[in-house]
Each structure stands twice: as C-alpha cells, then as structure tokens.
Design a protein around this motif. Sequence first.
Motif, PDB file in Angstrom:
ATOM      1  N   THR A   1      41.973  39.443  46.517  1.00 59.86           N
ATOM      2  CA  THR A   1      41.216  39.872  45.342  1.00 59.86           C
ATOM      3  C   THR A   1      41.613  41.293  44.968  1.00 59.86           C
ATOM      4  O   THR A   1      42.176  42.040  45.771  1.00 59.86           O
TER       5      THR A   1
ATOM      6  N   CYS B   1      49.374  42.387  47.897  1.00 61.98           N
ATOM      7  CA  CYS B   1      49.710  41.029  47.486  1.00 61.98           C
ATOM      8  C   CYS B   1      51.224  40.832  47.468  1.00 61.98           C
ATOM      9  O   CYS B   1      51.742  39.810  47.935  1.00 61.98           O
TER      10      CYS B   1
ATOM     11  N   VAL C   1      43.984  37.054  42.737  1.00 62.20           N
ATOM     12  CA  VAL C   1      42.820  36.855  41.873  1.00 62.20           C
ATOM     13  C   VAL C   1      42.343  38.189  41.313  1.00 62.20           C
ATOM     14  O   VAL C   1      42.212  39.167  42.056  1.00 62.20           O
ATOM     15  N   ASP C   2      42.080  38.215  40.015  1.00 59.98           N
ATOM     16  CA  ASP C   2      41.443  39.368  39.384  1.00 59.98           C
ATOM     17  C   ASP C   2      40.981  38.949  37.997  1.00 59.98           C
ATOM     18  O   ASP C   2      41.359  37.886  37.501  1.00 59.98           O
ATOM     19  N   THR C   3      40.166  39.816  37.374  1.00 61.18           N
ATOM     20  CA  THR C   3      39.635  39.496  36.051  1.00 61.18           C
ATOM     21  C   THR C   3      40.657  39.764  34.949  1.00 61.18           C
ATOM     22  O   THR C   3      40.536  39.225  33.853  1.00 61.18           O
TER      23      THR C   3
ATOM     24  N   ASP D   1      36.848  35.806  38.020  1.00 68.80           N
ATOM     25  CA  ASP D   1      35.898  36.859  38.373  1.00 68.80           C
ATOM     26  C   ASP D   1      35.223  36.459  39.677  1.00 68.80           C
ATOM     27  O   ASP D   1      34.665  35.360  39.778  1.00 68.80           O
ATOM     28  N   ILE D   2      35.265  37.347  40.681  1.00 72.39           N
ATOM     29  CA  ILE D   2      34.671  36.994  41.967  1.00 72.39           C
ATOM     30  C   ILE D   2      33.163  36.844  41.871  1.00 72.39           C
ATOM     31  O   ILE D   2      32.526  36.302  42.783  1.00 72.39           O
TER      32      ILE D   2
ATOM     33  N   MET E   1      34.884  30.741  42.233  1.00 75.93           N
ATOM     34  CA  MET E   1      35.624  31.136  43.434  1.00 75.93           C
ATOM     35  C   MET E   1      35.509  30.077  44.523  1.00 75.93           C
ATOM     36  O   MET E   1      36.457  29.834  45.278  1.00 75.93           O
TER      37      MET E   1
ATOM     38  N   HIS F   1      39.710  40.679  50.835  1.00 80.55           N
ATOM     39  CA  HIS F   1      38.861  41.184  49.750  1.00 80.55           C
ATOM     40  C   HIS F   1      39.158  42.660  49.537  1.00 80.55           C
ATOM     41  O   HIS F   1      38.696  43.520  50.287  1.00 80.55           O
TER      42      HIS F   1
ATOM     43  N   GLY G   1      38.811  43.955  46.312  1.00 80.95           N
ATOM     44  CA  GLY G   1      38.318  44.147  44.957  1.00 80.95           C
ATOM     45  C   GLY G   1      37.186  45.137  44.804  1.00 80.95           C
ATOM     46  O   GLY G   1      36.554  45.166  43.750  1.00 80.95           O
TER      47      GLY G   1
ATOM     48  N   THR H   1      30.920  40.919  45.742  1.00 82.42           N
ATOM     49  CA  THR H   1      31.136  40.628  47.157  1.00 82.42           C
ATOM     50  C   THR H   1      30.183  39.541  47.646  1.00 82.42           C
ATOM     51  O   THR H   1      30.579  38.633  48.384  1.00 82.42           O
TER      52      THR H   1
ATOM     53  N   LEU I   1      31.481  36.209  46.466  1.00 84.69           N
ATOM     54  CA  LEU I   1      32.690  35.822  47.184  1.00 84.69           C
ATOM     55  C   LEU I   1      32.362  35.357  48.599  1.00 84.69           C
ATOM     56  O   LEU I   1      32.906  34.353  49.085  1.00 84.69           O
TER      57      LEU I   1
END
Length: 329
Positions: free
Chosen positions: A8, A19, A34-36, A52-53, A58, A72, A74, A96, A99
């Motif tokens: 994330t 990543c 993953v991200d917005t 979006d987490i 998710m 995680h 993010g 969080t 997630l």
Amino acid sequence: MGRVVLVTGVSRLVGGMTCRALAADPALDRVIAVDTVPPLHNLGRADFIRADIRNPIMGKILAQEKVDTVLHLGVIMTPKQAGGRTLQKEINVIGTMQLLAACQKADSVQRLVVKSSSSVYGCSPRNPAMFTEDMSARRNPTGGFGRDSVEVETYVRGLARRRPDIDVTLLRMANLVGPGLRTTFSEYFSLPVLPVPLGYDGRFQVLHIDDAVQVLRRTAHADALSGTINIAGDGMLTVRQAARIAGKPVVSVLAQAAPLIQQASGLLGSSGAFDAEQMQFLQFGRGMDTTRMRTLLGFVPEHTTREAFTEVLGAPGRRHVVNPGEARV
C-alpha cells in the motif's frame, strides 16, 4: 502456492521504491501495488490497482489475488501530504482499520508488515537514553502523526491477537531522510535560520531511505518473524551538531514561542517550514535501541545517522555519498 505480495501507499516515495525493489525480486511471483492515485514513478513489473484502503474492496483484492504478504506503507506523515489533518487521520487510522479487517478475513494472508515510527515514543525530559521495543512513551505524543502511529499500532496488535497464525511485524523507523523525500524533519532543516529551543539540544537518529527500503524488503521475506523492531542508523546527532553539518545558523528561542514561529515561517514563504509540533522533539529528542534489528533481522544499515544526514541535508560542500565498502567511524 506462489508468493504474492501487496504493497500500500505506492504513490509516495518510500512505498514506490519498496514496491519496485520487491518487483525486481525473482523469489516473488507477483507484486500488487495499491493506492488511490497512480504513481508518477516506475513500479517495475508490479501490477497497479487503483483502490482506497478505506474501502471494503480491499477484502476482495486480497482474496481474489491470493495475497500471502501485505506491506502497509500507506500511513501519511504530514497533513500537507494528505490535504489536511482531518484527511490525514482518516487515511492513517480509519484506512488501517479497514485494511486490517480485510487481512483478518483473508485466509491467504500469512504475513503483515507495517511501517511505524519512532514518534510513538513521544518526547519528554523523563525519556530513557534509549528506548527498547518493550518500553512505552513517558508522555504521550502530542503531534498528529505521533498520535496516529500509536492508534495504528494498537489496531495492528489487535489483529495479531485475533489472527495468531499471521506473522505481524511492526517496524518503528527513525526519521527518514533521502533525496526528494519531504517530511516535517527535512522541512525544518531547509529553513534559512533554524530556531532551537533555549537551553536544549535534542538528540536524534535518522534512517536513510535506501536502508528503509532494504529493511522492508528483508522483512517481507523473513520467516516466522513477529513483534516490534526499532530501525535506525548507527549513532546520534544533536540538533546543533546537525545545524553545523547543514551549514545553517541557529537562533535560540523560547519553546513557548513555537506557534508564533510557525506563523512567521509561513508568512516569510521560505523553502522550508516550521511545525510547532516539532518543538518538543527539538528540546528532548529521542533515541532507540536497535539490538533487535541486528539480532532478529540480521540487518545493519549501510548509512550511519551522521552519514545519512550529511549526504541528504548537509551543506553542499559537505555532502558525501558513502560507498558500501567505506569504513565507518
């Protein structure tokens, strides 16, 4: 079953670099980013999913992709990055929680790695010289990011109790420094003149972003590793020592004047910015014991605190890129 890792927060620098490092690892079958918002940097062979987490989607992603490891990354460090303090807290804490709820329901998840912060230890004149992972703050963090980090860790430990079959690792990292990385810490040392609380000279550690990426990558592979681990470069600096390395003059100020200094730095429009919440850190600093980092992870950062700070934030004539083979003092 192949190894599938989900990361994330990949649109930000640490998440993106981690990543990309994982995507280059032949031991992993797939890396899911993953991200917005889509990242502006290259993620290698990682598959990007815009999500979006905070959204229940998710859970579907974890199940459908048969993810076994979640990193995680993010959690957002400054309100500016999030678009305001309210949104920062919502992403950090509520995101969080959602997630972790998805991880709890996903049978495929075997490992969770969460990037936390040394800010959970707070800043206080009653602090020990060095915090071990089993110690708690003598005074609860007053800054927004510090409070968020404490809440995030509480929820992560809750997941570890509910799903003891998941290896849950919390990495409490010192202040990160790196080229292109903008944080409250780096913004302070970008000021033309550094306000330092009268009669104080707080000690601190830093962690180079390259070392942060390497320790995250290593933790993603670690077998049966659970618990909390402090992560920081060797050695410490004081605020005034760091100011000399950065080639910046200092001015002694009353700690109570922090809000006024924040307003003044904003009005002057300087390249850096002063955050009033930093004042306790500048007064008392903090230190972390990193024995567990060495014994459990077998990890030794390539950069000491002084080397990392000098390379990234030192005055132009003092910056020096350290080669891995160079001896440390």
